[in-house]
Design a protein around this motif. Sequence first.
Motif, PDB file in Angstrom:
ATOM      1  N   ASP A  78      -6.394   2.617  -6.712  1.00 42.12           N
ATOM      2  CA  ASP A  78      -5.255   3.261  -6.073  1.00 42.12           C
ATOM      3  C   ASP A  78      -5.689   4.539  -5.371  1.00 42.12           C
ATOM      4  O   ASP A  78      -6.398   5.367  -5.927  1.00 42.12           O
ATOM      5  N   HIS A 649       4.246   0.386  -8.641  1.00 38.59           N
ATOM      6  CA  HIS A 649       5.004   1.288  -7.780  1.00 38.59           C
ATOM      7  C   HIS A 649       6.489   0.999  -7.894  1.00 38.59           C
ATOM      8  O   HIS A 649       6.882  -0.146  -8.003  1.00 38.59           O
ATOM      9  N   VAL A 657       4.701   6.237  -9.090  1.00 39.63           N
ATOM     10  CA  VAL A 657       3.512   5.429  -9.349  1.00 39.63           C
ATOM     11  C   VAL A 657       3.244   5.435 -10.844  1.00 39.63           C
ATOM     12  O   VAL A 657       3.226   6.488 -11.469  1.00 39.63           O
TER      13      VAL A 657
END
Lengths: 835, 581
Positions: A78, A649, A657
């Motif tokens: 991420d 998400h 997140v």
Amino acid sequence: MDPVSTLPVLLGLAWLVPLASFTLIVLFGPRMGKAGIGAGYLATGAILTSAILSSFSLFFVWIPAYDMPEPSHPVAADSAHGGAHEAEVHDEAAHKEEHGDDDHGEQHAESSHGEHDGGHAHFDKPEIAGEWYTLGKFGSLRITIGYYIDSLTVMMFAMVTFIATCIHFYAIGYMHDELHDYVDHEVTLEDGQHLHRPGRFHRFFQYLSLFCFSMLGLVIAGNIAMVFVFWELVGICSYFLIGFYIERKSASNAANKAFIVNRVGDFGMIIGLMVIFATLGTFAFGDVDADGDGTPEPGIFSQVRSPENDYALVVPDGVIKAAAASEIAKGVEATPEQIQSWREDMEPGGVGRWAYWLMIIAGVGIFCGCVGKSAQFPLHVWLPDAMEGPTPVSALVHSATMVAAGVYLVGRFFPFFVPEVLLVIAIIGCITLFVAATIAITAVDIKRVLAYSTVSQLGYMMLALGVGGWSAGVFHLMTHAFFKSLLFMCSGSVIHAVHTNDMTHMGGLRKKMPWTAYTMLVGCLAIMGAGVPFTIGLSGHYSKDAILAQAMSFEAANPMLGWLFYVAAAGAAITAFYMFRLWFLTCAGEPRDKHRYDHAHESPKVMYVPLVILAVMAVIVGWSIYGTPVGIQKLLEQARPMGILTTAHGALLTDLVHPDEHLSHLEEFHVASTWYATLTGLAGLGLAIVFYGVRVLNPAEVANQFKRVYKFLVNKWYFDELYNVIFVKPVLLVSSRVADFDKKVIDGLIDTLAIGTRMIARLDDMIDRYFVDGLINAFAGWTYAVALWFRGAETGRLRQYVMFIVLGTVVLFILITFYLSAPLAPSLSTLEGRP
Amino acid sequence: MSLYDLMHSLTADSMRSVGGFEGELVLCATIVLILLLRIPRLTSRIDSFYVMLVGSAVALYMAGPWHPVEQPSQLFTGLLINDTFTVYFRTLLLFFAVLFAIFTRISGVPDRDAAPDVYALVLGATLGMCIMASANNALMIFLGVEMASVPSYALAGLLKGRRQSSEAAIKYAVYGAGTAGIMLYGISLLCGVLGSAHIPTMGVRLAELLQPANLEAGVGLDTHMVLALGGLMVMVGLAFKLSAVPFHFWCPDVFEGASAEVNAFLSVASKAAALALLARVAIGFGYIAPPIETQAEEQVALFNVADEPAQQPETKEQEAKPPAEEEEVLLVEEPSGSAAAFSPLADRAEQIAALAPARDYLAWVLAFMAMITCTFGNLAAYGQTNIKRLLAYSTIAQAGYMMMPVPAAMVLAGSNPAAAQGAIQAMVFYAGAYLFMNLGAFAIVAFLRNVLLSEEIEDYAGLIRRAPITVICFSLILVSLIGIPPLAGFVGKFQIFSALVQAKLWIVLLVAGLNTAISLYYYLRVVKTMTIDPEPETRRPVSMSFIPGTYVVLVSVPLLILGIWPESLNALARMATGQLF
């Protein structure tokens, strides 16, 4: 042994043995041995059997049967995390030995492919789901007694039964007062006497057995409806046990409070259940082949996270269809393509958005139940009051097991929760942990301190789960169960010795009761999370570190929500402070009440041996089994629901997140959080030493300086008062008005009606008496007369009898001639109704 | 047909028939064995109870419903019929014989000296009753009734020392002889008019006689009165066995005079057999049973020695008939074959329709008799102080209830055979439940007699404090006799009432309902005496020992079981009636 066939039997037995004990005690309790002492032995034997079965299941069936998940390779896929770090893998070396480099590389390659891949895509979570018995079928609704067994279930079984066994032994000693007539010094009767009543030893163990049965049922439950049933059963057990000293006003109030507050939470839970059933059409967790056609029907989990979608959370078709009910009613076909297009319709007012909201409603609804049961803000008020129950109950029900059921359910239901729901959970948990921790600072009742501490630790668990730390939260649930039940039992031992709950009357007890004092110290250290960073520590050390690391990882991903981490870190300091305050006040220093101190003595062996056992457990449960990599954390990795090891998400809050839990193992977070935890813990400990150990500062003076804050905390943030004003008072007011209305208007109406009825009845009575009765009496008299006359015909003379034969025949024949002489032929058949 | 052929077919027929007659043969063998064992000194030591028990148990095994009867078959050239109805009642009777043997053993009456006689008599009577239940020939009706009755007369006089007992036996015998004579007269009238003694053949002849064409033309009207009288006289014989009013006078005296053991036998076995026979006769004359397909044609032809006389009434009719009608009647001539082939009405449905007047007549007579029997029994039971006498009237009343489904079946048979079968099924069920009720009641009376040395109701006062289980069982039995749920008596009575409703016999239904209400009084009076009334101070200590208590419980518990789960007995009853219509 084949776990699929043996585990349901073993755990089912472990579950039902306490029920058998309960039944026997209900039936024969008072007659078991002298004053029912046999009931104690029976219940203890039952739970010991359960514990043996459960441990056997864990160590000799489950662990040998299933491979542990492979060590993870967290990859910071991420972007929110910035650069990827070198993965910190605890036993990377071992891994390399086991698997060739090819394999290794392949995993890396796969991990970098998909965003949803957390490095565990290869590992299929072992689980055993099935049904024992179908209670009923109503249309598509099936109510069943089923099981859902994974390593979490087995571990919970082992943990619950182990602690329960310790507490049963302990309780045999603790409750010995109940073996003879009991004088309750806290209840004063009208005549100024204390209440004398028969002992209730057997009743206590009867409830404990019922509780164990209910708790184990809750853990093994294979569907959410069964969870709900046992959820309520543990609730009612808790009610009985809090109100064990029912004659005490405070106890009965506390029992009512606990019960009613929990119903508030359950209300939300029922809403959640209804949403789930209405949309998904099933209650089952796992995939069970209920109709016997060979293919299992998908349970809740595989509907939400189906293997086809790589276990990613996708709003299930059922929810979409429910949300699009108006569209379908319009005649739109719900084809897969249509459903997919609906699902993607996330515009405000779109079907997909509405379906997502349904998921949120269901998730928050379920969580509401957990808020009640696990005493989370704003429903935390019942738990401190619940300490009115006997201390073994506080140790078992109100710290280690039942209140943890809320956390357990959140953990169990975790795959279902969308990120928004998790955020709610995190925030509630965070508020709870802080509020409860601050109240604990000022409390002087030893059990209340522990109660608030429990609330606070439960808040930690919720926070951990809410920020995506599934294994951290559940791990803390396990470790906390051991050290908190230990602490409660120590406090019980102290109370047993000095006959008061007030810490201001204690002090210096370590000289009189060393076993209690030092095991308590171990408990305090464990809850503080003491340990040498990166080397070794008590159980709390590992779990708290894991929580803080995950919170920190969450903070890095969502800077706006960073306060969650800081509050948690501050909470760690407060925890250490109030725990050592408790220890110093009770066990260290000079005795403050000479009289009580002189009478204090160490508890009997049956009480302190469980303390020692639990103290040892509180130290070691965080470790792996010697010589193997198997430990609670490993087992939890094995139990981790499929597909949650990923960075998620939010769909509505698009900035939200939830980082992959393995990212918290990155050095960036792991190292820092360990230092945070250690240092905050030491800070709290230091403060406690300053105030209560070496007494450099006088707590009273400090309290005086921060008078308002102190008062605020002593009054527990005024929650009880607040609820009193906004809920209790209005309800009482309304109910008194309603009662008035009932008394004056409705009763008046009914009274009038009653008078009218009475008059009519009197009239009826007259008719009945003179007319109907007269008729009946006349009939009866006539009947009797006829009967006597008939009897008279029976003369006993043979000659007459023979005459009667002839007479009878002739008379009958004469009668029949009448019949025959009527026009014979076709008209006869009218009797039969023939044409 | 040459003599040889005749002998040959007779032998073949007998050999074939033995298969359906095994139970009875075992009974015969047992009787002979009991009697023979008495003669040598050595064997006379053998307790005849065991012989009786084993004999009846073996007979039960041979004849029980576990040997399915697919098709009814006529035995011994049509004298008897072996169908599921026979099997049911034979099972019932033999089962009762087993229970009865155990009962007498426990109660100790008869003593060991008298036992071989009594058992031989009981088995002989049972044999007669089995024949009653399977009678297919007017002569067998008479033979069966007499075979059942004559041993009963002797049994009634079992208590040799008691004058009352001997008197009862004499009364019973004389009364029985009188009614037997009347019945025999009735049988001869019927057989004479109808030209046969084979009941199905008689039914067919009757149908022929009563066919609408004949009635309209006034043919054979002169025989109707004879037939009606004959039928009535046969009914008198049956009414005697059923103790139906007005041929019940023997009943209270005999029941009071005889021992409770004999009463149990008379009230259960004798009544069940009489009911079976009643149903057989009523259906035989009011309905044409389905033809028996697999039967060897031969044997029917063989037994139709009555073929020749059978032509006589017909020829008479032909004479009396106006020539115009002749052709119709001349359709008769079908040379041989099944019973149905005798009739000019080749179609079974037409025959059944033609029998409507006979059914009406039977329904009328039986309904009337049932109503007065029921009412009389219940009313006369009111003032009784002796428990055996009270139960005697109770059995009279119960006989009334049990007769009621038969008229209902007669009314329904023409239009709705299934409903008629249901009615008979109700009767059959009730007979099964009745076995437990009356056996239990008399067993308790006998056991209490052994303990209390009394059979007066007032001596039972407050017994619940001494023998609670016995009293509870007795109450259960009495309540079941009233017909209150959840006991078997209720289920039986309910089925009977629903048969009456289906048959639209409203008056009978009303009378039955009123009677149930009336019967409450005297049954509950006994219960009240046993439970509420204070104990008499003078009574010697009472205690029921274990074995009688167990027996009582074992006999009365089935009432509760059958009341709650009646399906088992119902299925048997359905099976029993399946081949009648």
